[in-house]
Design a protein around this motif. Structure first.
Motif, PDB file in Angstrom:
ATOM      1  N   LEU A  35      11.438  26.262  41.488  1.00  0.00           N
ATOM      2  CA  LEU A  35      10.516  25.845  40.262  1.00  0.00           C
ATOM      3  C   LEU A  35      11.196  24.423  39.808  1.00  0.00           C
ATOM      4  N   LYS A  36      11.897  23.893  40.719  1.00  0.00           N
ATOM      5  CA  LYS A  36      12.511  22.470  40.441  1.00  0.00           C
ATOM      6  C   LYS A  36      11.449  21.459  40.793  1.00  0.00           C
ATOM      7  N   ASP A  37      11.015  20.641  39.938  1.00  0.00           N
ATOM      8  CA  ASP A  37      10.285  19.495  40.063  1.00  0.00           C
ATOM      9  C   ASP A  37       8.860  19.979  40.132  1.00  0.00           C
ATOM     10  N   LEU A  38       8.311  20.629  39.302  1.00  0.00           N
ATOM     11  CA  LEU A  38       6.747  21.449  39.230  1.00  0.00           C
ATOM     12  C   LEU A  38       5.784  20.068  39.338  1.00  0.00           C
ATOM     13  N   LEU A  39       6.019  18.937  38.736  1.00  0.00           N
ATOM     14  CA  LEU A  39       5.230  17.905  38.797  1.00  0.00           C
ATOM     15  C   LEU A  39       4.707  17.625  40.109  1.00  0.00           C
TER      16      LEU A  39
ATOM     17  N   LYS B  50      -0.300  23.705  40.687  1.00  0.00           N
ATOM     18  CA  LYS B  50      -0.414  24.682  42.047  1.00  0.00           C
ATOM     19  C   LYS B  50       0.869  25.289  42.321  1.00  0.00           C
ATOM     20  N   LYS B  51       2.192  24.407  42.269  1.00  0.00           N
ATOM     21  CA  LYS B  51       3.336  25.032  42.623  1.00  0.00           C
ATOM     22  C   LYS B  51       3.803  26.282  41.861  1.00  0.00           C
ATOM     23  N   PHE B  52       3.708  26.240  40.290  1.00  0.00           N
ATOM     24  CA  PHE B  52       4.053  27.271  39.552  1.00  0.00           C
ATOM     25  C   PHE B  52       2.965  28.461  39.649  1.00  0.00           C
TER      26      PHE B  52
ATOM     27  N   ASN C 211      -0.473  20.852  31.892  1.00  0.00           N
ATOM     28  CA  ASN C 211       1.124  20.775  31.976  1.00  0.00           C
ATOM     29  C   ASN C 211       1.556  21.596  33.000  1.00  0.00           C
ATOM     30  N   PRO C 212       2.040  20.998  34.218  1.00  0.00           N
ATOM     31  CA  PRO C 212       2.417  21.780  35.347  1.00  0.00           C
ATOM     32  C   PRO C 212       3.645  22.984  35.181  1.00  0.00           C
ATOM     33  N   ASN C 213       4.405  22.893  33.992  1.00  0.00           N
ATOM     34  CA  ASN C 213       5.395  23.656  33.664  1.00  0.00           C
ATOM     35  C   ASN C 213       4.705  24.973  32.943  1.00  0.00           C
TER      36      ASN C 213
END
Length: 360
Positions: free
Chosen positions: A356-360, A63-65, A310-312
């Motif tokens: 974008l840091k720590d996209l997990l 969701k973050k990405f 993959n969250p990345n």
């Protein structure tokens, strides 16, 4: 097939939305805008708007990405309007090198010796006239890796260099990238028209029409590339003749590529060369743009489910665009949809990359 007997109010709404957002860039930035001036029928215009021009599909493993792309790269949410007179995938693919302009770029070449004795040719665009990043020590660097048979002189590469120059970045063009996971200096990656499954790619290109339009030409380019690299270093006697007789990419790989790189069979090479098997290992934010009508990478082989794991990863799929095409506007000499995706994503990564840091 969508019926052309549509409510006039819907047509007016869609036309108004398009004119408001697209025609403002000028006469040569709008296909439908000029079609109205020339008097194209409302039925044809409606068919173009409804059947061809659609919003791309954005898929992400996290969701973050996903939110980052929606907020920092508005192009991912815009309707893509392919050039109305060449929206078919093969025409987009074939015409792009001839229709689009080639910006003037002067490179600085560097040869790097590899541990195995080989050489890696790197073209630099230093952008020393950058106003936003005048200090070379802190100037952001964009690394470009051209595709199969591609060089730093391809029109789509030159356009990306131009986009980066406008942003004040330097460019590095090479044909090799090491694997370092999170230890890499890369902050983000964008991939265009990837051939995710090599088996499916070669099968698609072996269909009669696509073999005639693309496969034979690419095979001859690969053969010429080997010849320029001193065939005698690679092939001897009958092997050289066998290579010259290859008529498809698959035949070329069976007779040269898989053998050169020490694979037991060509199938082993194709499995290892298919990016779809590497997606789970991606540890840097990566945006991938594919067109659903790309004959080089058929839609059923686009790894939607793998991306979701993959969250990345994020995948942007347009209905049209062909292979490295994505032409838009009446006469698409300059920026394409792909160029706009590249420019917005590169700027977002360098300026807002901390999000974008720590996209997990």
């Amino acid at each position: 097939m969508i019926s052309l007997d549509l409510n006039f109010n819907i047509l007016t709404r869609d036309l108004s939305h398009y004119l408001e957002n697209q025609v403002k860039v000028g006469l040569f930035g709008s296909g439908v805008g000029l079609s109205l001036v020339l008097g194209f029928s409302a039925a044809y215009t409606c068919y173009y708007l409804i059947s061809v021009a659609r919003k791309p599909q954005l898929i992400s493993g996290g969701k973050k990405f996903y939110q980052f792309l929606r907020e920092q790269c508005p192009v991912v949410s815009e309707t893509y309007y392919p050039t109305f007179w060449c929206w078919e995938s093969r025409i987009q693919t074939l015409l792009r090198p001839f229709v689009t302009a080639k910006p003037g770029v002067v490179y600085r070449n560097e040869l790097i010796k590899a541990a195995d004795g080989g050489q890696i040719s790197v073209d630099w665009f230093d952008n020393d006239e950058s106003l936003s990043h005048p200090n070379p020590a802190t100037r952001p660097t964009v690394l470009l890796l051209p595709g199969l048979t591609g060089t730093s002189r391809e029109s789509y590469i030159l356009h990306m260099v131009q986009q980066s120059r406008d942003l004040g970045y330097r460019m590095m063009l090479a044909n090799y990238l090491g694997r370092k996971g999170r230890e890499t200096c890369l902050q983000g990656v964008v991939v265009f028209s990837a051939g995710w499954d090599v088996f499916e790619c070669t099968a698609s290109l072996e269909k009669p029409l696509d073999r005639f339009l693309f496969n034979s030409y690419l095979t001859s380019c690969l053969q010429a590339s080997v010849h320029r690299s001193h065939t005698n270093c690679f092939c001897k006697g009958d092997t050289d003749q066998c290579l010259k007789s290859a008529r498809t990419i698959r035949e070329f790989d069976e007779r040269f590529t898989s053998i050169m790189f020490g694979y037991r069979t060509n199938e082993d090479y194709y499995h290892d060369a298919s990016p779809v098997h590497k997606l789970k290992s991606v540890q840097v934010p990566m945006l991938c743009l594919n067109a659903a009508d790309d004959v080089f990478s058929p839609s059923h082989a686009i790894p939607v489910e793998a991306v979701k794991q993959n969250p990345n990863l994020a995948l942007l799929i347009t209905c049209h665009g062909g292979h490295i095409g994505f032409l838009e506007g009446l006469w698409p000499r300059h920026s394409t949809y792909m160029d706009r995706v590249f420019k917005q994503f590169a700027k977002a990564v360098f300026e807002k990359g901390n999000q974008l840091k720590d996209l997990l």
